[in-house]
Enzyme design. Structure first.
Site, PDB file in Angstrom:
ATOM      1  N   TYR A   1       0.859  -1.188   0.000  1.00  0.00           N
ATOM      2  CA  TYR A   1       0.000   0.000   0.000  1.00  0.00           C
ATOM      3  C   TYR A   1       0.894   1.237   0.000  1.00  0.00           C
ATOM      4  O   TYR A   1       1.888   1.310   0.724  1.00  0.00           O
ATOM      5  CB  TYR A   1      -0.883   0.023   1.261  1.00  0.00           C
TER       6      TYR A   1
ATOM      7  N   GLU B   1      -3.710   7.604  -3.839  1.00  0.00           N
ATOM      8  CA  GLU B   1      -3.484   6.311  -3.194  1.00  0.00           C
ATOM      9  C   GLU B   1      -3.272   5.211  -4.233  1.00  0.00           C
ATOM     10  O   GLU B   1      -3.978   5.164  -5.238  1.00  0.00           O
ATOM     11  CB  GLU B   1      -4.748   6.013  -2.376  1.00  0.00           C
TER      12      GLU B   1
END
Ligand code: ADP
Ligand code: MG
Length: 385
Positions: free
Chosen positions: A105, A193
């Site tokens: 991530y 993101e």
């Protein structure tokens, strides 16, 4: 404002962040130009968690690509990110499946509590990052990003160490994270993101998913991003508000709120809730509310069939309460509004404004202050339902 994954990937590409090639499909007939043997088909909606909700599928043959695309186009997805009304996918993207060795991530956000831009990295990618943060906070690294969108060398070293990136992968990761932070800063993002960022068995880092949100107030600096806005992902009222430069957010309650000033609008919603009611919307008609904006605000509130009563709370700092009262009278007459309306006015020309409402002969309920207004509208609505 949010944009779709494929649009976010377009921005990443501009910043030299590797993404898989994709084809955007809006109509089934566009499939005839596709010559993929296998594909990952993903719905394009302004919400994450598509994988779990059945919006990401692997197609193992040209026939499956067709079948799955047919199924996913027009699909309505409902999860905790979409609200109960869900969002409809008017497009899907097709990408070649990427071999995944490990998912990570990587994201940049504005941390409002710290009043700072921060980078968030985790070795646990592909899943809900909020859940990781809660259950395994030790698996998350956060680093402050200083202006002008640059990480310091020691931060990059710490990042690579935390993620376990070495050698050539660390070189790729260094460039990637620098570019991500640069894009975040230069594009006035509120969120950028990549989840998951994947490492392939061939040691390549690739952004498989992308999410980008921008501060609406910065859109004028980014006309190309402003053009990416997809009205199909917002409610009718939200679109009308956007076009008319008002802030409107629809909520689940039944008390429509028309307020000037975002802070006052929030306080109004809080007090309604405190008195046992539920606001149907957040609406800030702006510090310099005009008759036209009031009329437009009413139209938006009334476009929501849930609304059973309206609370108008206007503080006349710059605006005159007289003018607001005229505006309210005009709309109530024109739209023949039948549901209860409670009005609380305060400030410039308040006496004249209140007098106008009283003389209008309309059933508009006057309130002396905000608490009184909230009590009155909650009581009225409870009677109606
Ligand atoms: P969402 O976050 O909305 O669920 P993602 O794009 O992250 O959607 O997709 C969910 C999962 O599907 C990813 O974590 C990844 O494991 C897999 N996936 C997505 N795109 C690809 C691709 N091109 N090749 C292989 N796997 C993929
Ligand atoms: Mg994802």
């Amino acid at each position: 404002m949010n944009i779709h994954e494929y649009q976010a990937k377009e921005l990443l590409k501009r910043y030299h962040i590797p993404v898989p090639e994709y084809i955007v499909i809006r109509h089934l007939d566009e499939l005839k130009d596709v010559d993929l043997e296998e594909a990952v088909v993903k719905i394009q909606v302004h919400a994450g968690g598509r994988g779990k909700a059945g919006g990401v599928k692997f197609a193992k043959s040209p026939q499956e690509i067709k079948d799955i695309t047919r199924r996913l186009l027009g699909m309505k997805m409902c999860n905790n990110q979409t609200g109960p009304q869900g969002v409809v996918a008017n497009s899907v993207i097709l990408s070649k499946p990427v071999d995944i060795h490990k998912e990570y991530y990587l994201g940049a956000i504005i941390d409002r509590a710290k009043k700072q831009m921060i980078l968030i990295a985790s070795t646990e990618g592909g899943m809900d990052i909020e859940e990781v943060a809660e259950k395994h906070p030790e698996k998350i690294l956060t680093l402050p990003i200083s202006a002008p969108g640059k990480l310091r060398m020691y931060q990059i070293v710490a990042f690579n160490k935390f993620m376990g990136f070495k050698g050539d992968v660390a070189k790729q990761a260094t460039k990637l994270v620098q570019n991500l932070v640069k894009a975040f800063y230069e594009l006035d993002a509120s969120i950028l993101e990549i989840n998951p960022l994947v490492l392939t068995p061939g040691h390549q880092l690739i952004a498989l998913d992308a999410k980008f949100g921008i501060d609406d107030n910065a859109l004028f600096r980014h006309p190309l991003i402003a053009e990416m806005r997809d009205p199909s992902q917002y409610s009718k009222a939200e679109n009308a508000a956007f076009e008319n430069d008002l802030s409107y957010v629809s909520l689940e309650g039944n008390i429509g709120c028309m307020v000037n000033g975002a802070g006052l609008a929030m306080a109004t919603m809080d007090i309604i809730q405190h008195e046992g009611g539920k606001p149907a919307n957040f609406l800030d008609v702006g510090g310099s509310a005009t008759k036209e904006r009031i009329a437009f605000g009413f139209e938006m509130i009334l476009s929501d069939p849930q609304v059973k009563g309206i609370l108008v709370n206007i503080f006349g700092g710059i605006v005159s309460c007289k003018m607001i009262a005229e505006g309210i009278i005009h709309v109530v007459k024109e739209h023949k509004i039948k549901i209860p309306i409670v009005v609380r006015l305060e400030g410039t020309h308040v006496k004249e404004g209140e007098q106008l409402l009283e003389d209008s002969g309309l059933e508009i309920i006057a309130a002396v202050d905000l608490l009184d207004a909230a009590k009155k509208i909650v009581a009225q609505v409870q009677e109606v339902i």
